[in-house]
Design an enzyme around this catalytic site. Structure first.
Site, PDB file in Angstrom:
ATOM      1  N   HIS A  45       8.528  -2.164  -0.793  1.00 39.52           N
ATOM      2  CA  HIS A  45       9.771  -2.358  -0.038  1.00 39.52           C
ATOM      3  C   HIS A  45      10.878  -1.448  -0.569  1.00 39.52           C
ATOM      4  O   HIS A  45      11.596  -0.812   0.200  1.00 39.52           O
ATOM      5  CB  HIS A  45      10.252  -3.813  -0.166  1.00 39.52           C
ATOM      6  CG  HIS A  45       9.335  -4.836   0.411  1.00 39.52           C
ATOM      7  ND1 HIS A  45       9.001  -5.992  -0.261  1.00 39.52           N
ATOM      8  CD2 HIS A  45       8.675  -4.879   1.597  1.00 39.52           C
ATOM      9  CE1 HIS A  45       8.184  -6.702   0.489  1.00 39.52           C
ATOM     10  NE2 HIS A  45       7.969  -6.044   1.623  1.00 39.52           N
ATOM     11  N   LYS A 102       4.771 -14.219  10.362  1.00 35.81           N
ATOM     12  CA  LYS A 102       3.620 -13.936   9.513  1.00 35.81           C
ATOM     13  C   LYS A 102       3.583 -14.859   8.298  1.00 35.81           C
ATOM     14  O   LYS A 102       2.534 -15.277   7.864  1.00 35.81           O
ATOM     15  CB  LYS A 102       3.615 -12.461   9.057  1.00 35.81           C
ATOM     16  CG  LYS A 102       2.820 -11.544   9.973  1.00 35.81           C
ATOM     17  CD  LYS A 102       2.267 -10.321   9.245  1.00 35.81           C
ATOM     18  CE  LYS A 102       3.359  -9.531   8.547  1.00 35.81           C
ATOM     19  NZ  LYS A 102       2.875  -8.218   8.056  1.00 35.81           N
ATOM     20  N   ARG A 162       1.868   0.314   6.335  1.00 40.71           N
ATOM     21  CA  ARG A 162       0.944   0.317   5.215  1.00 40.71           C
ATOM     22  C   ARG A 162      -0.471   0.681   5.607  1.00 40.71           C
ATOM     23  O   ARG A 162      -1.048   1.624   5.141  1.00 40.71           O
ATOM     24  CB  ARG A 162       0.941  -1.039   4.527  1.00 40.71           C
ATOM     25  CG  ARG A 162       2.119  -1.186   3.589  1.00 40.71           C
ATOM     26  CD  ARG A 162       2.070  -2.517   2.932  1.00 40.71           C
ATOM     27  NE  ARG A 162       1.832  -3.537   3.971  1.00 40.71           N
ATOM     28  CZ  ARG A 162       2.062  -4.815   3.806  1.00 40.71           C
ATOM     29  NH1 ARG A 162       2.517  -5.255   2.672  1.00 40.71           N
ATOM     30  NH2 ARG A 162       1.834  -5.668   4.774  1.00 40.71           N
ATOM     31  N   SER A 179       3.565  -8.564  -0.618  1.00 34.69           N
ATOM     32  CA  SER A 179       4.127  -9.713  -1.334  1.00 34.69           C
ATOM     33  C   SER A 179       3.071 -10.798  -1.513  1.00 34.69           C
ATOM     34  O   SER A 179       2.992 -11.441  -2.557  1.00 34.69           O
ATOM     35  CB  SER A 179       5.315 -10.292  -0.552  1.00 34.69           C
ATOM     36  OG  SER A 179       6.384  -9.382  -0.530  1.00 34.69           O
TER      37      SER A 179
END
Lengths: 190, 190, 190, 190, 190, 190
Positions: free
Chosen positions: D44, D68, D119, D157
């Site tokens: 991030h 999500k 990503r 994360s």
């Protein structure tokens, strides 16, 4: 076709190669095959057999819980029991409980490699992510990917449980001990 | 964490495992790493190093031509010469010419495995296709996939040649001998 | 390499550019949109419009030849002519010839960013590869990806040329000047 | 919805902002970088730095909850506190709470763009879906995709939390303030 | 389980459904299966059989040349001859030459659908692209995708030709007539 | 272009084809379109219309719960009611409750095919997995994939619910009856 080495090995190399052939060489090669195995499928079994051809010993490490399967249908002891029955005839395999970090476990076992089966594209991404994180934490343990038989390419424990839950026959997807365990578990739940 | 086997090995198993530890076990493990290597990149070198940690010997097999790279920039002898210089310090590696079917070559060498580096999704599909075809033809040879260092994930010989052709600096992507060879070849072509 | 604008800027533009260059904030934001544009499609045009909303100036850089399209249907001058007609009404756009390394060109222009349209998965991989290589060579230039209108998601110059070659109507896919150019070129070839 | 800046702008900043708003060219370019940041990772942070080079101001918008990550480990205030510490040295960044529709928030802030890091493939699809839905609702706000440094390509994360939960060291993946926060939170939970 | 309609059909609907059951309903359903078939594989044959169960007639349309296979190994007449022999026993199938735009051909035949086999991800993208372009040109013809048997998922004419060229046995991948044709063609070329 | 069959049909074939044209041929073609439809979107409606052009009857089968959507926003009766209103004008469609295994339901209905819409790559993998499992259980029922209109390619019930929950306008994504139902349901929940 004959296998021809292009570079003439030096005398030293020749000696080294000869040595390699008749000595214990490297220590026994040990690999870890981690997963939740909730329950084991024929796809998992296929990967186990393939890994056994490449390594001297394979530890199938059953995760207490992992990040993909937050809640397992079977307890870890049930999953291990099913695995043990399914792997009965497979030499070189040991089953172990994995309740911490995979790479710590692998290091404590002296494993050289983590084995993963690759099924499809979404898998591929997730597996790469895990493998890179593991490598960051433990650079000496290599993750290797094996390709299951193509008829198992799209098989997953999740979908097998769903089919069993809806009354479908899962004998084509999981070994007999898992078929029985699914039937028992689902009748208890009903 | 300690590595705990969950299933108490039977006496027979124990004996077998002990045997495994002190005997020549399986014959020397030999793997093949095939490719066109036109020229070798740091990504290839990374895969070679990783494979060497898993196998007793690695034959890097340079394809005369393959289905992806119909026309190579370097002749096969040039590609082999670059590879040999790049692999100078890497024990266990031999370079060989591959001018027939990969699986026939692997069988003639007594290889147990074919090693492939996995870069990205399109790779993944192509590699799977090749691996399944090879398995159909030679079920006893396993294809295993290794993951290069993430900074080499998107590296390819093709893109390196393109950059060199346009006058870019490729020192971050290929070993010095390949940098030199590219410069020489491209100046000849110009 | 020098950054050559293909379209002579009008006096007004010159003034505006001067102003932009010598005033506060950050310097004028300039981006490069590279491609072979053989010929430009409505998908390219859509990306151009989107980029113009984010940057003060956009240089559409037409590659002499690139690694994907080894042989273009149109010469670079024809491709530029079609682009210029198609971008007639679009302020902020300049067309330039790109005959070296993209990042060298971008640096010589003082560009802050390279703009790419993302169409689909295979694109995604290729684009990532290019972007990472470019970043290795020129860390200060950022590649940004824009998403074309969904109806252009699957549009490509290659498929448009194929349809035109087979006699199909391509008016829904490319601007009128490209329709005309395709018809002329293909009748010459026939 | 009002656009609320979380960090009180200093007098200098205020002046700069005023200048930006009333001077030529285009108005100050403002972008939104939305996410759950549970907690912020080096991936991030990398995207934040890249976005800051392209825009005059970046609002990092922390979603109360998103589709999500149904249940966050940290409360929104904790996540904001970690972000603020991690972004301490980064000029141009403001942190804001996002508790409604992203596009409504972006419009109320006068943002020209939504920034997303790309990503891997699964991301790509999800991000496209979101971006197209947002475009349908607010055609004037462009979603742009940036590519994080390749070593962060597979970082998330979710996986960082999993590693921390299992006792692994996450210092390579998240900034020190997040390392500390994870340790504290997980010891509370244990 | 019984098939229960949830919505009570109105009298009109009932009549309509009854009519549907005992009348020639819609005209005969005709589908097109286009490709280069250079040569036909068991994967193609599998798709042909599946399509025949869904449609009243299937025209296998052999493209003179297409955008993926710029140069075929076999002439179009050879490819058609191999196809005819391979489809000998398959009722409902006709073989046709396709030398223009697929959708024009489909319309001239009165086809309702274009059939495509889906193999893997890269396919998926290309096929979608083609299907959307075709739909733009001919909205009334639907492209439907069928999934070949999983063991044919990774099979392609290209890889079969490569294996044959290198002396491999391709009997597992293509029907006997194609095996013979490949051997003959390659011996002529050698 | 004229549709030319390449192989002159034999007299027997000619008779057969003629028969095909004037007889009830095969029984009425029935297909199943399964899903959770929580709620129906314009993407679903688009697939329904396309399927109706290919089959004589389409049963939209609403799953009680499925493996992707563990908890639906609407009850099954609400979802069916919304579907019925949305499909009001669509001939050939019946709505049914699906509370067991899809293939058992399909068999009990006499369906020849299961229809699925393909949206994007992640879908593709999941859909393939389901389709292959279903084929294993019921080889005679074919799964066919249709491509929704490109503007619906990235549309999903999940994202529509998320937007509605955050106060966004979903009129572009779901039919009016679903818009109303979402508003009512969410106001009840608030």
């Amino acid at each position: 076709m004959k296998c021809q080495a292009n570079r003439k090995p030096s005398p030293t190399e020749n000696r080294e190669l000869r040595t390699a052939n008749c000595e214990p060489l490297t220590a026994m090669r040990l690999a870890i095959y981690p997963g939740s195995f909730d329950p084991i499928t024929y796809g998992h079994l296929d990967v186990i057999h393939r890994a056994c051809r490449l390594f001297d010993e394979l530890i199938v490490a059953v995760a207490l819980n992992d990040q993909k399967h937050t809640s397992c249908l079977f307890t870890i002891d049930e999953r291990i029991a099913i695995l043990q029955e399914a792997c009965e005839g497979v030499a070189k395999v040991r089953i172990a409980k994995l309740n911490g970090l995979l790479v710590s476990f692998a290091r404590s076992c002296g494993a050289k490699a983590i084995v993963r089966g690759l099924r499809a594209v979404s898998d591929f991404e997730f597996e790469f992510q895990m493998a890179l994180m593991n490598r960051k934490m433990e650079p000496d343990i290599e993750t290797i990917f094996l390709m299951p038989k193509e008829e198992y390419t799209y098989l997953s424990s999740r979908i097998v449980k769903e089919i069993a839950r809806l009354g479908g026959n899962v004998e084509a997807f999981v070994p007999p001990c898992a078929v029985k365990a699914l039937a028992k578990k689902l009748s208890e739940k009903a």
